[in-house]
Design a protein around this motif. Sequence first.
Motif, PDB file in Angstrom:
ATOM      1  N   ALA A  65       1.101  -1.637  -0.352  1.00 53.41           N
ATOM      2  CA  ALA A  65      -0.348  -0.268  -0.022  1.00 53.41           C
ATOM      3  C   ALA A  65       0.672   1.422   0.072  1.00 53.41           C
ATOM      4  O   ALA A  65       0.356   1.915  -1.168  1.00 53.41           O
ATOM      5  N   VAL A  66       2.374   0.661   0.562  1.00 48.64           N
ATOM      6  CA  VAL A  66       3.241   2.398   0.959  1.00 48.64           C
ATOM      7  C   VAL A  66       3.552   2.610  -0.879  1.00 48.64           C
ATOM      8  O   VAL A  66       3.538   3.576  -1.044  1.00 48.64           O
ATOM      9  N   ILE A  67       4.258   1.935  -1.265  1.00 53.64           N
ATOM     10  CA  ILE A  67       4.303   1.791  -2.239  1.00 53.64           C
ATOM     11  C   ILE A  67       3.723   2.456  -3.608  1.00 53.64           C
ATOM     12  O   ILE A  67       4.053   3.455  -4.228  1.00 53.64           O
ATOM     13  N   MET A  68       2.335   1.884  -3.552  1.00 50.74           N
ATOM     14  CA  MET A  68       1.714   2.424  -4.742  1.00 50.74           C
ATOM     15  C   MET A  68       0.983   3.674  -4.085  1.00 50.74           C
ATOM     16  O   MET A  68       0.714   4.687  -5.459  1.00 50.74           O
ATOM     17  N   ILE A  69       0.482   4.155  -2.953  1.00 53.07           N
ATOM     18  CA  ILE A  69       0.355   5.512  -1.966  1.00 53.07           C
ATOM     19  C   ILE A  69       1.372   6.441  -2.895  1.00 53.07           C
ATOM     20  O   ILE A  69       1.637   7.678  -3.304  1.00 53.07           O
ATOM     21  N   SER A  70       2.700   5.624  -3.009  1.00 53.22           N
ATOM     22  CA  SER A  70       3.294   6.523  -3.023  1.00 53.22           C
ATOM     23  C   SER A  70       3.689   6.834  -4.979  1.00 53.22           C
ATOM     24  O   SER A  70       4.207   8.116  -5.547  1.00 53.22           O
ATOM     25  N   VAL A  71       3.565   5.563  -5.452  1.00 52.34           N
ATOM     26  CA  VAL A  71       3.348   6.025  -7.394  1.00 52.34           C
ATOM     27  C   VAL A  71       2.405   6.874  -7.421  1.00 52.34           C
ATOM     28  O   VAL A  71       2.619   8.298  -8.276  1.00 52.34           O
ATOM     29  N   PHE A  72       0.869   6.319  -7.342  1.00 52.96           N
ATOM     30  CA  PHE A  72      -0.343   7.020  -7.036  1.00 52.96           C
ATOM     31  C   PHE A  72       0.323   9.079  -7.147  1.00 52.96           C
ATOM     32  O   PHE A  72      -0.031   9.901  -7.166  1.00 52.96           O
ATOM     33  N   ALA A  73       1.047   9.843  -5.679  1.00 52.16           N
ATOM     34  CA  ALA A  73       0.895  10.858  -5.135  1.00 52.16           C
ATOM     35  C   ALA A  73       1.801  11.152  -6.053  1.00 52.16           C
ATOM     36  O   ALA A  73       1.870  12.638  -6.313  1.00 52.16           O
ATOM     37  N   SER A  74       3.036  10.714  -6.540  1.00 51.57           N
ATOM     38  CA  SER A  74       3.596  11.264  -7.762  1.00 51.57           C
ATOM     39  C   SER A  74       3.624  12.066  -8.789  1.00 51.57           C
ATOM     40  O   SER A  74       4.338  13.023  -8.785  1.00 51.57           O
ATOM     41  N   PHE A  75       1.885  11.743  -9.045  1.00 54.81           N
ATOM     42  CA  PHE A  75       1.817  12.149 -10.350  1.00 54.81           C
ATOM     43  C   PHE A  75       0.698  13.750  -9.789  1.00 54.81           C
ATOM     44  O   PHE A  75       0.579  14.363 -10.701  1.00 54.81           O
ATOM     45  N   MET A  76       1.095  13.664  -8.350  1.00 52.18           N
ATOM     46  CA  MET A  76       0.801  15.391  -8.069  1.00 52.18           C
ATOM     47  C   MET A  76       1.520  16.447  -8.276  1.00 52.18           C
ATOM     48  O   MET A  76       1.602  17.548  -8.073  1.00 52.18           O
ATOM     49  N   GLY A  77       2.585  15.963  -8.833  1.00 56.70           N
ATOM     50  CA  GLY A  77       4.114  17.129  -9.138  1.00 56.70           C
ATOM     51  C   GLY A  77       3.375  17.532 -10.728  1.00 56.70           C
ATOM     52  O   GLY A  77       4.162  18.730 -11.160  1.00 56.70           O
ATOM     53  N   GLU A 125      -0.375  18.925 -15.208  1.00 60.34           N
ATOM     54  CA  GLU A 125      -1.534  18.983 -15.301  1.00 60.34           C
ATOM     55  C   GLU A 125      -2.495  18.641 -14.578  1.00 60.34           C
ATOM     56  O   GLU A 125      -2.550  17.477 -13.624  1.00 60.34           O
ATOM     57  N   GLN A 126      -3.850  19.307 -14.460  1.00 52.71           N
ATOM     58  CA  GLN A 126      -4.622  19.344 -13.538  1.00 52.71           C
ATOM     59  C   GLN A 126      -5.789  17.944 -13.222  1.00 52.71           C
ATOM     60  O   GLN A 126      -5.945  17.038 -12.659  1.00 52.71           O
ATOM     61  N   MET A 127      -5.211  16.954 -14.642  1.00 57.31           N
ATOM     62  CA  MET A 127      -5.700  15.727 -14.895  1.00 57.31           C
ATOM     63  C   MET A 127      -5.377  15.447 -13.947  1.00 57.31           C
ATOM     64  O   MET A 127      -5.783  14.329 -13.925  1.00 57.31           O
ATOM     65  N   LEU A 128      -4.046  14.526 -14.311  1.00 59.28           N
ATOM     66  CA  LEU A 128      -2.867  14.150 -13.711  1.00 59.28           C
ATOM     67  C   LEU A 128      -2.447  13.737 -12.022  1.00 59.28           C
ATOM     68  O   LEU A 128      -2.762  13.232 -11.035  1.00 59.28           O
ATOM     69  N   LYS A 129      -2.831  15.533 -12.074  1.00 56.52           N
ATOM     70  CA  LYS A 129      -3.308  15.686 -10.887  1.00 56.52           C
ATOM     71  C   LYS A 129      -4.238  14.928  -9.876  1.00 56.52           C
ATOM     72  O   LYS A 129      -4.443  14.523  -8.392  1.00 56.52           O
ATOM     73  N   THR A 130      -5.679  15.408 -10.371  1.00 55.02           N
ATOM     74  CA  THR A 130      -7.433  14.888 -10.436  1.00 55.02           C
ATOM     75  C   THR A 130      -6.382  12.568  -9.598  1.00 55.02           C
ATOM     76  O   THR A 130      -7.273  12.368  -8.623  1.00 55.02           O
ATOM     77  N   ILE A 131      -6.028  12.715 -10.513  1.00 60.13           N
ATOM     78  CA  ILE A 131      -5.815  11.033 -10.882  1.00 60.13           C
ATOM     79  C   ILE A 131      -5.137  10.762  -9.375  1.00 60.13           C
ATOM     80  O   ILE A 131      -5.731   9.958  -9.135  1.00 60.13           O
ATOM     81  N   GLY A 132      -4.157  11.182  -9.594  1.00 58.00           N
ATOM     82  CA  GLY A 132      -3.022  10.605  -8.746  1.00 58.00           C
ATOM     83  C   GLY A 132      -3.216  11.298  -7.283  1.00 58.00           C
ATOM     84  O   GLY A 132      -3.597   9.918  -6.496  1.00 58.00           O
ATOM     85  N   PHE A 133      -4.516  12.506  -6.723  1.00 56.98           N
ATOM     86  CA  PHE A 133      -4.768  12.834  -5.659  1.00 56.98           C
ATOM     87  C   PHE A 133      -5.585  11.782  -5.391  1.00 56.98           C
ATOM     88  O   PHE A 133      -5.721  10.901  -3.744  1.00 56.98           O
ATOM     89  N   GLY A 134      -6.392  11.735  -6.412  1.00 60.10           N
ATOM     90  CA  GLY A 134      -7.834   9.786  -5.468  1.00 60.10           C
ATOM     91  C   GLY A 134      -7.021   9.192  -5.761  1.00 60.10           C
ATOM     92  O   GLY A 134      -8.105   8.402  -5.155  1.00 60.10           O
ATOM     93  N   LEU A 135      -6.700   8.964  -6.078  1.00 59.76           N
ATOM     94  CA  LEU A 135      -6.249   7.425  -6.913  1.00 59.76           C
ATOM     95  C   LEU A 135      -5.192   6.624  -4.681  1.00 59.76           C
ATOM     96  O   LEU A 135      -5.214   5.947  -4.165  1.00 59.76           O
TER      97      LEU A 135
END
Length: 740
Positions: A638-650, A653-663
């Motif tokens: 879970a920590v690995i996946m949270i980190s991977v998804f959260a990295s998209f918040m950098g 693009e608002q779309m990638l931010k939303t996907i990263g934060f939501g997941l």
Amino acid sequence: MATFLSGLGRFSFRRHWLVALLWVVLLVGTGVLAGRAPAPPPNDFSMPGTEAQQAYDLLEKSFPELNADGATARVVFRARDGKITAPEAKKAVQETVRDLGGDPQVVRVTDPYATRSVSADGSTAYAQVSYEVPASKLAENSRTALRDTVETAGSTELQVEVGGNAVNAVAGGHSSEALGLAVAAVVLVITFGSLLAAGLPLLTAVLGVGIGGLAIKVLAEPLGLGSTTSGLATMIGLAVGIDYALFVVSRYRAELVRGRSREDAAGHAVGTAGPAVVFAGLTVVIALAGLAVVGIPLLTRMGLAAAGTVVVAVLIAVTLIPALLGICGRRIGPPRVKRRRGGDGGPKRSMGVRWARFVVRRPVAVLLGGIALLGVIAVPAASLKMGLPGDESKPASTTQRRAYDLVADGFGPGYNGPLTVVVQAEGSGSARAAAGNVAEEVRDRKDIAAVGQPRLSESGDTAVLDVVPATAPSSTDTADLVHALRDPALASDSDAHVLVAGSTAMNVDVSRKLSGALLPYLGLVVGLAFLLLIAVFRSILVPLKAALGFLSSVLAGLGAVVAVFQWGWLSSVFGVAVPGPVMSMMPIFMVGVVFGLAMDYEVFLVTRMREAFVHGQSPKDSVVSGFEHSARVVTAAAVIMISVFASFMGSDEQMLKTIGFGLAAAVLFDAFIVRMALVPAVLALLGRRAWRLPRWLDRLVPDLDVEGERLERDQRDALADTSPRGSDKGAEPARTGTGH
């Protein structure tokens, strides 16, 4: 199944070089084929069944010169002092227009002075650039030429900005994946305490993604897989590839602690962890393949491509992982068992065991607390409004956002999203007359800022006119205007059919289509997975609990997304430039991805609980045993996946931010509230009832032996057969220890 997979694991361990060579040959073979394959076709962004798509198809047929589906850019000029109509400013603008028209892919550039695209105060003007190809086919040198021309035109007297889909480059780069792998490496080293053991999941995950990505490239031409199809496959492939390998390697080391030989440990690890991996993979495949019910070709292809990568990850986990364990030999050993200080010096209880004992002692309090917390977080989801982000959602530092703001300030917000109204005559009706009637009918509406002059097609049966809303493209008032223009009563007196196109109209249609597909998709995915989990756990209550827990995670995740991206809470912390409607694909995307990962955690954690229960432990002790052996693995995954998804918040693009934060938020809630708190609390309260299956259903459901009961029985029988001859080979020592 456990017996078959155990035999497969033993074979792979013994013939490790052969199995490893076969995978290398597969990688090289797909690489050679991918190298010879033609370039992937452009992405198909068509939306079959929507009125906007029907309008685009009609425009392409009746007005081919308009290039309705071609890329567009809007270059905005603003005089810093004085008027944009001043001679010097006008000369600079017209020179820029000529430079823009020099690109070979540009078919038309409008002169703002000829088209009267000058603001009422005379400070701002804009030129529209139209390309002959869609944005997905636009050459990178054309994008570069556009940006360079705009930058060159800017000066101390003239501000020049540009927006539109021709500016946005096709997504590329793998910085997020690289960051995710770096975080995964750190977490795996901490989890295993060994660089070599930590490296296996990373190596096999990258190998699986490589094979999957190359296979997608090979099949791109015959199956029409676009250039972005591999994006979801890469993300999901890394996620499940690391998870599945992590689970098998962890189980192998736990079996070594029990005193098994390395071959026995590999066989037993694949025979017990393997079924969990297989069925976890099946749930992910169901979720991804189920995207086909949405009816959007791009989502369907992305889902099927990602599902294929998941299948590769499962096959690697049950064949290549034991082979690599055989190659590594003694270099990957059992984990060191921490001992308690003082006393008997016995194994130290892990944090997972202490937490599980706390939950089973206070299940009601934990259950109510977890439900209340998820409920509060999910409250904003009731206010969910969906749309597709445009230039208004980009950071203020980007030229697209500055262009949007200049147009909104100089002309009005609606000029950033004009609507294209297509009027098609039916029967003996006149398109010209019908379009004129429609223009007169809507000209005085308060929600319309301007109405253009109708243009007639060469055939004379179709007319087109531009309508500029008075409100912003993402406004609900603009969506209401789209619906009003599509009202059949609007052209009822003209014997004509009215269609509405434009990016705003397409966004409205896509949002409606995705909203309508959400419940059928959710029902299909959860229903099929529910039936599958009945066979896995031989229970009705456990799959029901799993499905309800997943829905809670998704609702909480959507609630967090609405609070941050729609309401603007903590927007500065998460880098949200302008709060607004949530991306239309977010709910379905979250359901598909989070469902797959949530079922991974459910299967990994609960199969160990059922295994302990089947082997004689009490219901509460089996919950503790499941946490003893799986909590650390699930936490690491879970920590690995949270980190991977959260990295998209950098991303900007608002779309990638939303996907990263939501997941990231949904996985956080699912792993640490639902699976780590609500699941043990519910199982402790249900007791033996959790593992019961009605007799009539028990006769219908196949016995898959996921927990390896038959495997253990066969090994005990084999041990009993050899004991009279004095052989004690393979006997398990009394020490049970902990796998972590």
